[in-house]
Design a protein around this motif. Structure first.
Motif, PDB file in Angstrom:
ATOM      1  N   GLU A 219      -8.669  44.223  74.496  1.00  0.00           N
ATOM      2  CA  GLU A 219      -8.472  45.286  73.523  1.00  0.00           C
ATOM      3  C   GLU A 219      -6.999  45.373  73.150  1.00  0.00           C
ATOM      4  O   GLU A 219      -6.144  44.698  73.737  1.00  0.00           O
ATOM      5  CB  GLU A 219      -8.953  46.615  74.101  1.00  0.00           C
ATOM      6  CG  GLU A 219     -10.425  46.612  74.481  1.00  0.00           C
ATOM      7  CD  GLU A 219     -10.858  47.923  75.121  1.00  0.00           C
ATOM      8  OE1 GLU A 219      -9.974  48.779  75.410  1.00  0.00           O
ATOM      9  OE2 GLU A 219     -12.076  48.087  75.352  1.00  0.00           O
ATOM     10  N   ARG A 220      -6.719  46.215  72.180  1.00  0.00           N
ATOM     11  CA  ARG A 220      -5.333  46.359  71.722  1.00  0.00           C
ATOM     12  C   ARG A 220      -4.409  46.764  72.869  1.00  0.00           C
ATOM     13  O   ARG A 220      -3.273  46.291  72.972  1.00  0.00           O
ATOM     14  CB  ARG A 220      -5.264  47.384  70.590  1.00  0.00           C
ATOM     15  CG  ARG A 220      -3.845  47.616  70.072  1.00  0.00           C
ATOM     16  CD  ARG A 220      -3.831  48.390  68.778  1.00  0.00           C
ATOM     17  NE  ARG A 220      -2.471  48.527  68.256  1.00  0.00           N
ATOM     18  CZ  ARG A 220      -2.181  48.900  67.013  1.00  0.00           C
ATOM     19  NH1 ARG A 220      -3.158  49.174  66.164  1.00  0.00           N
ATOM     20  NH2 ARG A 220      -0.922  48.983  66.608  1.00  0.00           N
ATOM     21  N   SER A 221      -4.889  47.634  73.749  1.00  0.00           N
ATOM     22  CA  SER A 221      -4.057  48.098  74.861  1.00  0.00           C
ATOM     23  C   SER A 221      -3.631  46.942  75.759  1.00  0.00           C
ATOM     24  O   SER A 221      -2.502  46.917  76.270  1.00  0.00           O
ATOM     25  CB  SER A 221      -4.808  49.154  75.680  1.00  0.00           C
ATOM     26  OG  SER A 221      -6.009  48.624  76.219  1.00  0.00           O
ATOM     27  N   HIS A 222      -4.521  45.963  75.948  1.00  0.00           N
ATOM     28  CA  HIS A 222      -4.169  44.796  76.757  1.00  0.00           C
ATOM     29  C   HIS A 222      -3.074  43.975  76.077  1.00  0.00           C
ATOM     30  O   HIS A 222      -2.111  43.551  76.714  1.00  0.00           O
ATOM     31  CB  HIS A 222      -5.396  43.908  76.977  1.00  0.00           C
ATOM     32  CG  HIS A 222      -6.485  44.540  77.765  1.00  0.00           C
ATOM     33  ND1 HIS A 222      -7.780  44.647  77.293  1.00  0.00           N
ATOM     34  CD2 HIS A 222      -6.489  45.118  78.994  1.00  0.00           C
ATOM     35  CE1 HIS A 222      -8.534  45.231  78.205  1.00  0.00           C
ATOM     36  NE2 HIS A 222      -7.774  45.544  79.246  1.00  0.00           N
ATOM     37  N   VAL A 223      -3.249  43.765  74.769  1.00  0.00           N
ATOM     38  CA  VAL A 223      -2.255  42.981  74.036  1.00  0.00           C
ATOM     39  C   VAL A 223      -0.886  43.650  74.100  1.00  0.00           C
ATOM     40  O   VAL A 223       0.151  42.986  74.185  1.00  0.00           O
ATOM     41  CB  VAL A 223      -2.698  42.799  72.562  1.00  0.00           C
ATOM     42  CG1 VAL A 223      -1.622  42.070  71.761  1.00  0.00           C
ATOM     43  CG2 VAL A 223      -4.012  42.019  72.497  1.00  0.00           C
ATOM     44  N   GLU A 224      -0.901  44.981  74.109  1.00  0.00           N
ATOM     45  CA  GLU A 224       0.353  45.735  74.120  1.00  0.00           C
ATOM     46  C   GLU A 224       0.911  45.935  75.519  1.00  0.00           C
ATOM     47  O   GLU A 224       1.932  46.581  75.683  1.00  0.00           O
ATOM     48  CB  GLU A 224       0.146  47.076  73.419  1.00  0.00           C
ATOM     49  CG  GLU A 224      -0.130  46.916  71.922  1.00  0.00           C
ATOM     50  CD  GLU A 224      -0.371  48.238  71.221  1.00  0.00           C
ATOM     51  OE1 GLU A 224      -0.785  49.207  71.903  1.00  0.00           O
ATOM     52  OE2 GLU A 224      -0.161  48.313  69.992  1.00  0.00           O
ATOM     53  N   GLY A 225       0.238  45.389  76.548  1.00  0.00           N
ATOM     54  CA  GLY A 225       0.845  45.412  77.871  1.00  0.00           C
ATOM     55  C   GLY A 225       0.002  45.932  79.018  1.00  0.00           C
ATOM     56  O   GLY A 225       0.402  45.802  80.181  1.00  0.00           O
ATOM     57  N   ALA A 226      -1.150  46.549  78.750  1.00  0.00           N
ATOM     58  CA  ALA A 226      -1.983  47.068  79.838  1.00  0.00           C
ATOM     59  C   ALA A 226      -2.515  45.908  80.688  1.00  0.00           C
ATOM     60  O   ALA A 226      -2.814  44.828  80.163  1.00  0.00           O
ATOM     61  CB  ALA A 226      -3.154  47.874  79.271  1.00  0.00           C
ATOM     62  N   PRO A 227      -2.622  46.094  82.007  1.00  0.00           N
ATOM     63  CA  PRO A 227      -3.132  45.017  82.864  1.00  0.00           C
ATOM     64  C   PRO A 227      -4.589  44.698  82.547  1.00  0.00           C
ATOM     65  O   PRO A 227      -5.363  45.572  82.138  1.00  0.00           O
ATOM     66  CB  PRO A 227      -2.984  45.589  84.273  1.00  0.00           C
ATOM     67  CG  PRO A 227      -2.934  47.071  84.085  1.00  0.00           C
ATOM     68  CD  PRO A 227      -2.271  47.301  82.772  1.00  0.00           C
ATOM     69  N   ILE A 228      -4.950  43.450  82.729  1.00  0.00           N
ATOM     70  CA  ILE A 228      -6.330  43.000  82.491  1.00  0.00           C
ATOM     71  C   ILE A 228      -7.036  43.020  83.839  1.00  0.00           C
ATOM     72  O   ILE A 228      -6.907  42.091  84.647  1.00  0.00           O
ATOM     73  CB  ILE A 228      -6.337  41.601  81.868  1.00  0.00           C
ATOM     74  CG1 ILE A 228      -5.454  41.577  80.614  1.00  0.00           C
ATOM     75  CG2 ILE A 228      -7.757  41.168  81.512  1.00  0.00           C
ATOM     76  CD1 ILE A 228      -5.070  40.191  80.175  1.00  0.00           C
ATOM     77  N   GLU A 229      -7.763  44.084  84.084  1.00  0.00           N
ATOM     78  CA  GLU A 229      -8.325  44.338  85.409  1.00  0.00           C
ATOM     79  C   GLU A 229      -9.841  44.149  85.417  1.00  0.00           C
ATOM     80  O   GLU A 229     -10.530  44.414  84.432  1.00  0.00           O
ATOM     81  CB  GLU A 229      -7.991  45.767  85.843  1.00  0.00           C
ATOM     82  CG  GLU A 229      -6.486  46.040  85.936  1.00  0.00           C
ATOM     83  CD  GLU A 229      -6.157  47.501  86.188  1.00  0.00           C
ATOM     84  OE1 GLU A 229      -5.345  47.771  87.087  1.00  0.00           O
ATOM     85  OE2 GLU A 229      -6.728  48.354  85.472  1.00  0.00           O
TER      86      GLU A 229
END
Length: 264
Positions: A219-229
């Motif tokens: 998702e956008r949040s992952h692209v912007e830096g959120a960990p992929i958990e």
């Protein structure tokens, strides 16, 4: 492949623009100098981090369907003259279509034509536009559309780095750990060409790369830096039995290109 759900007013973005710099749609001018950009009819809709329409892998060996959604502002369709429409791919004419006059714009448009499949044999960002001319219409080019003919899987088709686990997991997964965490949490190391709607598929088992456990869509949040958990569920881990187990993943992009398995 299902029909495109592209919005009728979708506008291309020059790949030289930053992905987040989406400009306002162009307003239609009452001038022959303003021709709408062509739309790749079967491409995926543009996302916030894309500069070009993505063409699914399943369509990359077929003719490219291109739609001009509405007639140009000055068309002289009531005259008995032909209008020539030339389709350009990377600046070269690859297809032509003649509209015999007189014609009814409401009948002719949207105008969909098929460009030859060989154009899609080379990957990369490609520029598509068209030009129009007739006895009453000076030769005029449309706004361009950019198309991503994706030939490379995520992470530049390289295996991803191993999943990241807490240190104790690499020694032993205890009953207390499974209960307190609801399974075995893992983090996917980031890859350089990550895009929205990339897909991560997770595997766990006695043998590597066999048992699919779950999926995470980027998702956008992952692209912007959120960990992929992702957490390998407690029940699945218990069912897989004791002993050494392998955990890995694959990456798939929006076009459907699947990369190799990660290091286990």
């Amino acid at each position: 492949m299902s029909e495109s759900n592209l919005p009728t007013d979708a506008q291309p973005v020059d790949p030289r623009q930053p992905a987040g710099d989406k400009r306002s749609p162009r307003k239609r001018s009452e001038s022959i100098m303003s021709l709408d950009n062509p739309i790749p009819s079967q491409a995926l809709p543009l996302l916030w981090d894309e500069a070009a329409y993505t063409l699914p892998v399943s369509l990359q060996d077929q003719d490219l369907l291109v739609t001009i959604e509405r007639v140009w502002p000055v068309h002289h369709s009531n005259f008995a003259v032909n209008t020539l429409v030339e389709y350009l791919w990377q600046g070269q004419v690859e297809h032509t279509h003649t509209i015999p006059g007189p014609y009814d714009p409401d009948v002719v448009f949207p105008l969909t034509q098929a460009l030859p499949a060989h154009l899609l044999s080379t990957g990369g960002i490609r520029r598509l536009n068209y030009r129009v001319s007739s006895a009453f219409v000076p030769l005029t080019e449309s706004f361009p559309t950019f198309i991503n003919v994706d030939k490379t899987a995520p992470n530049f088709n390289n295996p991803g780095l191993p999943l990241e686990f807490e240190d104790e997991v690499l020694v032993e997964v205890t009953d207390d750990y499974l209960v307190s965490n609801g399974g075995v949490p893992a983090i996917v190391p980031r890859w350089l060409d990550m895009r929205t709607e990339d897909v991560v598929r997770y595997y766990w088992g006695e043998f590597p790369d066999i048992n699919l456990v779950g999926v995470v869509v980027i998702e956008r949040s992952h692209v912007e830096g959120a960990p992929i958990e992702f957490t390998f569920p407690e029940a699945f881990v218990r069912t897989s039995g004791p002993g050494q187990r392998f955990a890995s993943y694959t990456l798939t992009d929006r076009a459907g290109r699947v990369g190799p398995f990660s290091e286990p």
